[in-house]
Design an enzyme around this catalytic site. Structure first.
Site, short mmCIF file in Angstrom:
data_model
loop_
_atom_site.label_atom_id
_atom_site.label_comp_id
_atom_site.label_asym_id
_atom_site.label_seq_id
_atom_site.Cartn_x
_atom_site.Cartn_y
_atom_site.Cartn_z
N LYS A 191 -114.45 17.63 5.85
CA LYS A 191 -115.13 18.93 5.98
C LYS A 191 -116.05 18.95 7.19
O LYS A 191 -116.24 20.00 7.80
CB LYS A 191 -115.87 19.27 4.69
CG LYS A 191 -114.88 19.60 3.59
CD LYS A 191 -115.50 20.24 2.39
CE LYS A 191 -114.38 20.65 1.44
NZ LYS A 191 -114.82 20.95 0.11
N LYS B 212 -102.60 19.45 2.23
CA LYS B 212 -102.93 19.89 0.87
C LYS B 212 -102.91 21.41 0.80
O LYS B 212 -103.30 22.08 1.75
CB LYS B 212 -104.34 19.38 0.53
CG LYS B 212 -104.76 19.59 -0.91
CD LYS B 212 -106.17 19.08 -1.16
CE LYS B 212 -107.21 20.16 -0.96
NZ LYS B 212 -108.54 19.83 -1.47
N LYS C 272 -107.64 26.27 -1.00
CA LYS C 272 -108.15 27.62 -1.25
C LYS C 272 -108.53 28.34 0.04
O LYS C 272 -108.41 29.54 0.14
CB LYS C 272 -109.45 27.54 -2.05
CG LYS C 272 -109.33 27.21 -3.49
CD LYS C 272 -110.67 27.56 -4.15
CE LYS C 272 -111.04 26.60 -5.26
NZ LYS C 272 -111.86 25.48 -4.81
P1 TYM Z 1 -112.10 22.32 -6.11
O1 TYM Z 1 -112.78 23.60 -6.41
O2 TYM Z 1 -111.80 22.01 -4.69
O3 TYM Z 1 -110.75 22.21 -6.91
C1 TYM Z 1 -110.69 22.40 -8.32
C2 TYM Z 1 -109.66 21.45 -8.91
O4 TYM Z 1 -108.38 21.68 -8.34
C3 TYM Z 1 -107.84 20.45 -7.84
N1 TYM Z 1 -107.03 20.74 -6.64
C4 TYM Z 1 -105.77 20.38 -6.49
N2 TYM Z 1 -104.93 19.70 -7.27
C5 TYM Z 1 -103.66 19.49 -6.83
N3 TYM Z 1 -103.21 19.95 -5.63
C6 TYM Z 1 -104.02 20.62 -4.79
N4 TYM Z 1 -103.56 21.07 -3.64
C7 TYM Z 1 -105.36 20.87 -5.22
N5 TYM Z 1 -106.41 21.52 -4.66
C8 TYM Z 1 -107.44 21.42 -5.54
C9 TYM Z 1 -109.07 19.62 -7.50
O5 TYM Z 1 -108.78 18.24 -7.46
C10 TYM Z 1 -110.02 19.98 -8.63
O6 TYM Z 1 -109.78 19.21 -9.79
N6 TYM Z 1 -115.97 19.24 -6.37
C11 TYM Z 1 -114.96 19.91 -7.16
C12 TYM Z 1 -115.54 20.82 -8.21
C13 TYM Z 1 -116.52 20.13 -9.10
C14 TYM Z 1 -116.19 19.19 -10.12
C15 TYM Z 1 -117.44 18.84 -10.69
C16 TYM Z 1 -114.99 18.66 -10.60
C17 TYM Z 1 -117.86 20.31 -9.10
N7 TYM Z 1 -118.41 19.53 -10.04
C18 TYM Z 1 -117.48 17.93 -11.73
C19 TYM Z 1 -115.07 17.74 -11.64
C20 TYM Z 1 -116.30 17.38 -12.20
C21 TYM Z 1 -114.11 20.75 -6.23
O7 TYM Z 1 -114.55 21.13 -5.18
O8 TYM Z 1 -112.93 21.13 -6.75
#
Ligand code: TYM
Length: 339
Positions: free
Chosen positions: A122, A204, A207
């Site tokens: 990032k 990947k 979003k």
């Molecule tokens: P975030 O918002 O980027 O993504 C949410 C969840 O989606 C999964 N993910 C994917 N899985 C498979 N293929 C992809 N292309 C893909 N893109 C995203 C992510 O692995 C995630 O599980 N930091 C975290 C949010 C968070 C969190 C937490 C998660 C905040 N606090 C505590 C677990 C526990 C995040 O940015 O996820």
């Protein structure tokens, strides 16, 4: 009988996960994480949050943050999380997250946080906004998890490194004082832990990737989903088989397997004699059918903003009760005066 109920309650594992309201939620978010969250409450004590505090580590307009947050909250319920049975809430509504995050900063080493690949990625993507929040992001994430004494953290592959750091912080704190936090384990799905872009299968599916054809959004209409799949990058071979030099086809097979809860081998056998065009159409159709009920439920939920706000309040109050208990314990162990 009562004893039996109590024993069962004691055996139930606690699950926590979250998703941040940046950009538009994708098929990657769905297959890597959200798809499984609805069912988890059937066997576990499940809590899920919209990680809105995490969202401001990248530049985001106020209006966008507000809209994305509401959309995601509704979407969590639309994928099957039950606000009565489970706990679903906005992270910023439970102030314990920010508080514990500050405390945990003091038990996290600079070198550990510096090694996080997401921070490095990032930072490269937005070199003019490498803020301290972005650096501290995994510590807030550790606070999210540890506040609820979670046993299991269901995530996609890209979050595993953060869960590992959370374990390190928890162990360090437990060893420095006395057992305080449950040390959680990250759990990724067999298929779908890393869904790739349809237009660049080495990247990947993200979003923030914009409205390009490579990303399927959970709320895309069936027409748009079909169009994107039909344009998906493949290769100059003709066999629908997963393989090292077949990133595009492997990604599509993974999507098909994850959507239908089958193995890649089973998916391959279904398309043994299919052309790439037929295959892509079938993956598109399966995805449309998987996402249709989610979109329909989402639309109903979004038609009543007040009801959604009430659900947010109820969720926050359930979460805050658990979080406060952990936080008090932590303050006391460190030596803060509590009155
Ligand atoms: P975030 O918002 O980027 O993504 C949410 C969840 O989606 C999964 N993910 C994917 N899985 C498979 N293929 C992809 N292309 C893909 N893109 C995203 C992510 O692995 C995630 O599980 N930091 C975290 C949010 C968070 C969190 C937490 C998660 C905040 N606090 C505590 C677990 C526990 C995040 O940015 O996820």
């Amino acid at each position: 009988m009562n004893e039996q109920i109590q024993q069962n309650a004691e055996k139930r594992k606690r699950v926590f996960s979250a998703i941040k309201p940046t950009g538009n939620p994708t098929l990657g978010n769905y297959l890597g994480a959200m798809k499984y969250w609805g069912d988890m409450g059937k066997t576990c004590d499940a809590l899920f949050a919209v990680a809105d505090l995490h969202a401001i580590t990248v530049a985001i307009e106020p209006k966008e943050l507000r809209e994305n947050s509401k959309r995601l909250f509704a979407l969590l319920i639309a994928v099957g999380i039950d606000p009565e049975r489970d706990t679903v809430f906005m992270q910023s509504h439970v102030t314990a997250h920010a508080e514990l995050s500050w405390l945990l900063n003091n038990y996290t080493m600079f070198g550990e946080a510096s090694r996080m690949t997401q921070f490095k990625d990032k930072s490269k993507k937005a070199p003019d906004n490498i803020n301290v929040g972005l650096f501290d992001y995994p510590v807030l994430m550790a606070a999210d998890i540890l506040l609820y004494q979670a046993d299991i953290v269901p995530v996609g592959e890209d979050q595993l490194q953060h869960v590992e750091l959370c374990r390190t912080i928890a162990n360090r704190f437990n060893n420095r004082y006395s057992p305080t936090f449950t040390v959680p384990v990250g759990k990724i799905p067999t298929y779908g832990a890393r869904i790739h872009s349809l237009s660049d299968p080495t990247a990947k599916m993200g979003k923030s990737e914009g409205e390009g054809d490579g990303t399927i959004f959970i709320l895309d209409t069936p027409d748009v989903i079909m169009r994107k799949f039909k344009r998906a990058v493949t290769d100059c071979d003709t066999k629908v088989k997963a393989g090292k030099d077949k990133a595009g086809i492997t990604n599509l097979l993974t999507i098909y397997a994850a959507v239908n809860d089958i193995t890649i081998e089973k998916a391959e056998s279904e398309f043994e004699s299919s052309s790439y065009a037929e295959f892509k159409t079938r993956v598109g159709e399966a995805t449309v059918e998987a996402l249709r009920p989610v979109r329909e439920k989402y639309e109903k939920l979004r038609s009543d903003d007040n009801a959604l706000c009430e659900l947010m309040k109820a969720g926050a109050s359930k979460a805050a009760y658990i979080a406060r208990k952990t936080l008090e314990k932590v303050y006391k162990k460190i030596g803060f005066v509590r009155v």
